[in-house]
Structure formats: structure tokens, C-alpha cells
Design an enzyme around this catalytic site. Structure first.
Site, short mmCIF file in Angstrom:
data_model
loop_
_atom_site.label_atom_id
_atom_site.label_comp_id
_atom_site.label_asym_id
_atom_site.label_seq_id
_atom_site.Cartn_x
_atom_site.Cartn_y
_atom_site.Cartn_z
N HIS A 52 -24.67 11.59 14.47
CA HIS A 52 -24.74 10.14 14.69
C HIS A 52 -25.45 9.78 16.00
O HIS A 52 -25.12 8.78 16.63
CB HIS A 52 -23.34 9.53 14.64
CG HIS A 52 -22.82 9.36 13.26
ND1 HIS A 52 -21.67 8.68 12.96
CD2 HIS A 52 -23.29 9.79 12.06
CE1 HIS A 52 -21.45 8.69 11.66
NE2 HIS A 52 -22.44 9.37 11.08
N GLU A 92 -23.57 4.44 3.02
CA GLU A 92 -22.43 5.35 3.19
C GLU A 92 -21.88 5.25 4.60
O GLU A 92 -20.66 5.29 4.81
CB GLU A 92 -22.87 6.80 2.89
CG GLU A 92 -21.74 7.82 2.89
CD GLU A 92 -21.47 8.48 4.24
OE1 GLU A 92 -20.52 9.28 4.34
OE2 GLU A 92 -22.21 8.18 5.22
#
EC number: 3.4.24.-
Length: 438
Positions: free
Chosen positions: A287, A171
Site C-alpha cells: 500500500h 477491492e
């Protein structure tokens, strides 16, 4: 959550519940056409969800610090989830694809039973970025979906719809795994998927409570859950198009989901209604290497995990119940802003034998910009007042809800009224429609 798709800043403000599994009238005029009853959704144990996160953290630590596509940590994550589901009685399928020169994996798990021509699916991406373990993004969604699937097994659930769960690979490289799954489904199989629910980042440390504004019935299901907790929600815009619901939506499949926020900044107004810290990102470790076990808000993870189960049980396990006699008023009635007086909308019931049942259903469809201002009552023919809604739901818009009223002491025939009062200034709306079913 992937960064590969641009953000959208529009939000839909007016809708009505439409049938998830069949065509209906235009949304602004739609109203429920049947009462449904579903088994009581379970309380998903937070400890179980966090145990899955601990396993994913350990897997990352043992495999170079991440669970990214093409890395050993991702395959170990897939193997962990698959083993749990196999032991619980699911039929699992490991789907492979190639991206960036590496083999990727999707895991699909089907629960036996249910209508094979009407599939309710829930999913999440299991991969992390290369910089960290990805515990919130997206261990949180993956763990909640896994534990909900295991709860289906523990309950021996016999759903009306066929239940399918998915964990997507790559993803973070642009929705690669979910696109591969959808694009390789035959058209007949796509047509069988009556809804896809997506859960990507649901335990953010400075959380918000965001609901996808895609399919109105799925959206309202989640809004109803949070209204029951007295927690206001907002329309999800930060991740719109950036997660695995996008390929399903592009294929014409109804979608919905939950999100607790990524690198957008929480506003002062959001902090006031949800807690947390304004001026700070919903997830400062988005992230990053610090997206670890300490990067989870337990309360948000617990609430959202329970919401996953609520949606699966409500949308997938409901059994149609033949409705009794129904009477409806679809005439719009403007709700004036406070301090104006309450307004009413009337329905005359006739031809019903005896008293109203203890399970009298009242379907309310009110379009309003702040439902936390509203007080909504049902008035029986003799003037008895039954309160349906009393200024709950916070800043969420609209009130589209089915209420069960014990009106067994009331003669069914006569004039019933829905009374609505706006109890605070600066917001407007109208009664779109309402219905009473005996």
C-alpha cells in the site's frame, strides 16, 4: 488487498480431501471416489506475466501514478485486460457499479464450452490504492490470472467444467466489486459456481507460500502442486476475509487461493524454509508508492503463476475415468513418533483378474502434524516395496495424495500393505484411510 476486514488467527490442521463438486461423507472420513485424468498443465511463461505488469506500470505512470477505483488508470487497466481476452476468443462482460460517487468496473471473461451447470472461476482484484501503481497488490494476481486465461486459449482447452475469470474493481475500498458481482447473481447462477479461486498478492519481494484453508479439495490441489516442488506451505491467515474470496464464501461457494504475504513480518523459521529476510515484512511496499516493478520476487511470481494454471487444469479440465476395482481400509492406525518402528495397514484384494495394472492408484489419507517426517511405502503381496512418499513437503501438515504405481509385475489378488514410518521426533499422526484401485 483490502484493509477493511479484521484478521483471523485460527488455522485448521486436520482435513481430508472431499468432493469439490458434490456432497461427501464428513471430511475426516472422506476419500476419493474416482480417478481423474486431466491434460498436462502448462508452464506459464514468467516473461509474459511480467510483460503484463510492465503494461500496468506504464498505465499507472500515464494516469497520475496509480490505478485506483474511480481514476483513469483503473479504467485503462480494465481496457488492457479486456482487449487481450477479446482477441483470445473469450466472451467478456464489463459490469459497472457505483462506489464513493465514482463508476467502478468488474470484468468477467467466459471461455466457451464446459458444463454450464458447473462453473470453475478464478479471479483477482485489478485496482490499486491511490498511493502507487499496485504492481504486487494486485498487479501480480491480475497478471497471472490473465496469462493463465490466455494459456487456456493457446491450448484450445476443452474443459469439463465451464471456466470463468474475473477482475474486480474497488477491492481496496472494501471488496466492493466482488460483493456487487456475487450479490447480483441470481440464486440459480450462484449454485452453478462449483469453486472460486482467488489470487491477491502472489509476487511479494520477501515471499511466503500461503494456501487458503477453506475448501479442502481446492486447498489440497495447491498443496499437491507445492509438494511436487518440495516447497512447504503454510495456512494463509494474514489476508483471511480481506480479499475477494470473502463474498463468494459468504454465499456458500467453495473457495481457495494463494498469497505470498503483505505487511506481516517473516519469522526466522519461515526464512529458514523459504529464504528471504527474517524480521522484515513480506512486502515492505504494501500500500505504498514503492509498490512498483522492482517490488516483485520473480521466483515467487513464477511458481504461483504456474500454480494458478495447475489448479485450473486440475480442477476444471479433469475428465472422469471409470475406476477399476477398489479396496479400502478406513481403520485408524496410530503412527508412533520416531524412533518407533513403522506401522502398517493392510488391504486384501480378491476377485481381480491377472496382474495389477501399470496405473494402479493408491489414495493415501494421513493426518500428521509434519508430513516431512514421513516415509510411506506400498508393499505388494510378495513383499516388493514401492516408495510413495519420502520425507518431502517440509513442515506442511497431513498427507492426502493419490499416487500412480506401476505394479504390473504383481499379481493383484493378495494382501497389500501401506507402511508408514515417522523418521524424526516431535510430531504425531495416524493413517486415516487408504485405498488401492486396479
Amino acid at each position: 488487498m483490502s484493509l477493511s476486514v479484521s484478521r483471523r488467527l485460527a488455522a485448521v490442521t486436520a482435513f481430508a480431501v472431499a468432493g469439490l463438486f458434490a456432497s461427501t461423507a464428513p471430511a475426516a472420513l472422506a476419500a476419493p471416489t474416482a480417478v481423474t485424468a486431466a491434460p498436462t498443465p502448462p508452464d506459464i511463461p514468467l516473461a509474459n506475466v511480467k510483460a503484463h505488469l510492465s503494461q500496468l506500470s506504464t498505465i499507472a505512470a500515464n494516469n497520475g501514478g496509480n490505478r485506483a477505483h474511480g481514476r483513469t488508470g483503473y479504467k485503462a487497466s480494465i481496457d488492457y485486460v479486456k482487449a487481450k481476452l477479446d482477441a483470445a476468443g473469450f466472451t467478456t462482460t464489463l459490469q459497472t457499479f457505483t462506489s464513493s460517487g465514482a463508476t467502478g468496473y468488474n470484468l468477467i471473461a467466459d471461455w466457451p464450452g464446459g458444463d454450464p451447470n458447473s462453473v470453475l472461476m478464478a479471479g483477482s482484484h485489478l485496482d490499486s490504492v491511490t498511493s502507487g501503481a499496485g504492481i504486487n497488490d494486485n498487479g501480480s494476481g491480475s497478471a497471472a490470472v490473465l496469462e493463465t486465461a490466455l494459456a487456456v486459449s493457446r491450448a484450445g482447452l476443452q474443459p469439463t467444467k465451464h471456466l470463468r475469470f474475473g477482475w474486480w474493481g474497488a477491492e481496496e475500498l472494501g471488496l466492493i466489486g466482488s460483493k456487487y458481482y456475487v450479490n447480483n447473481l441470481p440464486a440459480a447462477e450462484k449454485a452453478k459456481i462449483s469453486g472460486y479461486l482467488n489470487f491477491d498478492m502472489i509476487g511479494s519481494p520477501n515471499p511466503g507460500y500461503f494456501v487458503y484453508d477453506d475448501d479442502p479439495t481446492i486447498e489440497q490441489t495447491f498443496k499437491n502442486y507445492y509438494a511436487g516442488l518440495g516447497i512447504p506451505t503454510e495456512i494463509e491467515t494474514e489476508g483471511d476475509g480481506r480479499s475477494d474470496h470473502a463474498p463468494f464464501k459468504s454465499a456458500g461457494i467453495p473457495v481457495g487461493g494463494l498469497f505470498s504475504g503483505a505487511d506481516y513480518t517473516k519469522t526466522a523459521a519461515q526464512a529458514q524454509k523459504w529464504g528471504g529476510t527474517s524480521g522484515q515484512a513480506f512486502d515492505r511496499c504494501y500500500h505504498s508508492s514503492c509498490d512498483s516493478l522492482s517490488n516483485i520476487n520473480d521466483t515467487a511470481l513464477d511458481r504461483n503463476s504456474d500454480a494458478v494454471a495447475y489448479a485450473i487444469w486440475t480442477l476444471g479440465a479433469a475428465t472422469p475415468v471409470p475406476p477399476g476395482q477398489s479396496f479400502e481400509n478406513t481403520t485408524d492406525v496410530t503412527i508412533p513418533d520416531s524412533p518407533a518402528a513403522a506401522v502398517t495397514s493392510s488391504i486384501t484384494a480378491s476377485g481381480v483378474t491377472g496382474n495389477a495394472p501399470a496405473t494402479t492408484k493408491v489414495d493415501v489419507n494421513i493426518v500428521h502434524t509434519y508430513r516431512g517426517d514421513l516415509v510411506v511405502d506400498l508393499l505388494a503381496p510378495d513383499g516388493t516395496v514401492y516408495n510413495l512418499h519420502n520425507r518431502s513437503g517440509g513442515s506442511a501438515d497431513n498427507l492426502v495424495q493419490t499416487y500412480t504405481v506401476n505394479a504390473s509385475s504383481e499379481v493383484a489378488n493378495g494382501v497389500w500393505k501401506l507402511r508408514v514410518k515417522d523418521s524424526a521426533a516431535q510430531d504425531t499422526g495416524y493413517i486415516n484411510s487408504w485405498k488401492i484401485t486396479f
